[in-house]
Write a protein that holds these residues in place. Structure first.
Motif, mmCIF file in Angstrom:
data_model
loop_
_atom_site.group_PDB
_atom_site.id
_atom_site.type_symbol
_atom_site.label_atom_id
_atom_site.label_comp_id
_atom_site.label_asym_id
_atom_site.label_seq_id
_atom_site.Cartn_x
_atom_site.Cartn_y
_atom_site.Cartn_z
ATOM 1 N N CYS A 191 10.867 45.812 6.916
ATOM 2 C CA CYS A 191 11.665 44.791 6.454
ATOM 3 C C CYS A 191 11.023 43.308 6.684
ATOM 4 O O CYS A 191 10.329 43.311 7.784
ATOM 5 N N VAL A 192 10.882 42.535 5.783
ATOM 6 C CA VAL A 192 10.185 41.216 5.635
ATOM 7 C C VAL A 192 11.298 40.173 5.325
ATOM 8 O O VAL A 192 12.005 40.169 4.450
ATOM 9 N N VAL A 193 11.220 39.348 6.271
ATOM 10 C CA VAL A 193 12.342 38.138 6.064
ATOM 11 C C VAL A 193 11.356 36.685 5.906
ATOM 12 O O VAL A 193 10.758 36.298 6.943
ATOM 13 N N PRO A 194 11.155 36.462 4.695
ATOM 14 C CA PRO A 194 10.362 35.175 4.440
ATOM 15 C C PRO A 194 10.722 33.736 4.827
ATOM 16 O O PRO A 194 12.075 33.761 5.145
ATOM 17 N N SER A 195 9.886 33.115 5.264
ATOM 18 C CA SER A 195 10.374 31.605 5.672
ATOM 19 C C SER A 195 9.820 30.618 4.328
ATOM 20 O O SER A 195 8.751 31.008 3.736
ATOM 21 N N TYR A 196 10.655 29.928 4.013
ATOM 22 C CA TYR A 196 10.204 29.033 2.829
ATOM 23 C C TYR A 196 9.645 27.628 3.128
ATOM 24 O O TYR A 196 9.060 26.984 2.348
ATOM 25 N N GLY A 197 9.509 27.425 4.572
ATOM 26 C CA GLY A 197 8.679 26.281 4.849
ATOM 27 C C GLY A 197 9.397 25.142 4.413
ATOM 28 O O GLY A 197 10.673 24.715 4.171
ATOM 29 N N GLU A 198 8.527 23.980 3.786
ATOM 30 C CA GLU A 198 9.205 22.755 2.991
ATOM 31 C C GLU A 198 9.101 23.006 1.405
ATOM 32 O O GLU A 198 9.069 21.888 1.022
ATOM 33 N N LEU A 199 9.051 24.331 0.978
ATOM 34 C CA LEU A 199 9.231 24.347 -0.566
ATOM 35 C C LEU A 199 10.535 23.785 -0.904
ATOM 36 O O LEU A 199 11.635 23.931 -0.492
ATOM 37 N N SER A 200 10.278 22.919 -2.161
ATOM 38 C CA SER A 200 11.531 22.293 -2.641
ATOM 39 C C SER A 200 12.101 22.902 -3.961
ATOM 40 O O SER A 200 12.934 21.976 -4.653
ATOM 41 N N SER A 201 11.962 24.053 -4.261
ATOM 42 C CA SER A 201 12.282 24.419 -5.615
ATOM 43 C C SER A 201 12.658 25.928 -5.286
ATOM 44 O O SER A 201 11.973 26.726 -4.632
ATOM 45 N N ILE A 202 13.777 26.607 -6.199
ATOM 46 C CA ILE A 202 14.102 27.656 -6.025
ATOM 47 C C ILE A 202 12.759 28.675 -6.596
ATOM 48 O O ILE A 202 12.596 29.661 -6.208
ATOM 49 N N THR A 203 12.250 28.098 -7.713
ATOM 50 C CA THR A 203 11.173 28.963 -8.332
ATOM 51 C C THR A 203 10.092 28.957 -7.345
ATOM 52 O O THR A 203 9.282 29.990 -7.341
ATOM 53 N N GLY A 204 9.724 27.856 -6.856
ATOM 54 C CA GLY A 204 8.571 27.745 -5.836
ATOM 55 C C GLY A 204 9.082 28.924 -4.438
ATOM 56 O O GLY A 204 7.770 29.548 -4.058
#
Length: 236
Positions: free
Chosen positions: A31-44
């Motif tokens: 199982c992997v739970v990603p972190s998005y950090g400060e990404l500011s788009s759904i595509t990113g």
């Protein structure tokens, strides 16, 4: 035999804590739970998920905003997704006209509150609509505030911008060809059951599971019911 890989995508202002019970239930998989950090788009965010996925093909589950990211992952790389689970989420872009402006204004007001009073105080206001009314000010509600407090106003701003610019995912849903689970808390006031019924009708091979006695935070409010649905989904 190679272990299956499951990516579990958290929603707005959430982290791995939102999937704790499900990771335990899915211990037969990586199982992997990603972190998005400060990404500011759904595509990113979706591109980031694809970059960090430890396997070429994987099962993919998303909760709330994470469901929207999951649908974008499918749009970008459908051949990599073995099965899909969408929990307490949606498919529509920002509404046009006054409805969209009202959503933008409400989100920006919360961001201003976070900047002025801190993330936990913002969460006390915002999260009251996230759980079943019986769980307000409960230990679970405190865990949700703890999770929100681990984030920052900069991350909040980035994720708000991602949601305000969210893509229309209806065509992705119509084109789905992988086994798809749709799950929703019966009392989810943010992403209501009626929306998931619409999504279910758009995906003929999908299954809809209603999580009883639960608001929007179904993975934490009813961890056993959600985990059971995901374990069954993994064996379709």
């Amino acid at each position: 035999m190679t272990r299956p890989c499951v990516l579990l995508l958290p929603g707005l202002m959430c982290d791995a804590a939102v999937w704790t019970a499900q990771c335990e239930a899915l211990s037969f998989a990586d199982c992997v739970v990603p972190s998005y950090g400060e990404l500011s788009s759904i595509t990113g965010m979706a591109r980031h998920v694809l970059e960090i996925a430890p396997a070429q093909r994987f099962s993919l589950a998303g909760h709330s905003m994470g469901g929207r990211v999951a649908l974008e992952v499918v749009r970008l790389a459908p051949e990599r997704v073995e099965r899909l689970a969408l929990l307490d989420t949606g498919m529509d872009p920002l509404a046009e006209g006054s409805a969209g402006e009202q959503e933008r204004a409400k989100r920006m007001a919360l961001l201003q509150l976070a900047r002025e009073k801190g993330m936990r105080e913002m969460g006390r206001v915002w999260a009251r609509g996230m759980v079943h009314p019986s769980r307000l000010d409960s230990p679970l509600f405190g865990q949700i505030l703890d999770m929100i407090e681990r984030q920052t106003p900069a991350i909040f701003e980035a994720q708000i911008n991602a949601l305000l610019g969210r893509p229309d995912a209806r065509e992705v849903l119509r084109d789905l060809r992988c086994p798809t689970l749709l799950a929703c808390g019966r009392e989810d006031a943010w992403s209501p059951l009626s929306r998931h019924e619409q999504m279910h009708a758009m995906v003929p091979q999908s299954r809809l599971v209603v999580i009883e006695d639960s608001g929007h935070m179904s993975t934490m409010e009813q961890p056993f019911a959600v985990s059971r649905a995901l374990v069954e989904w993994m064996h379709w």
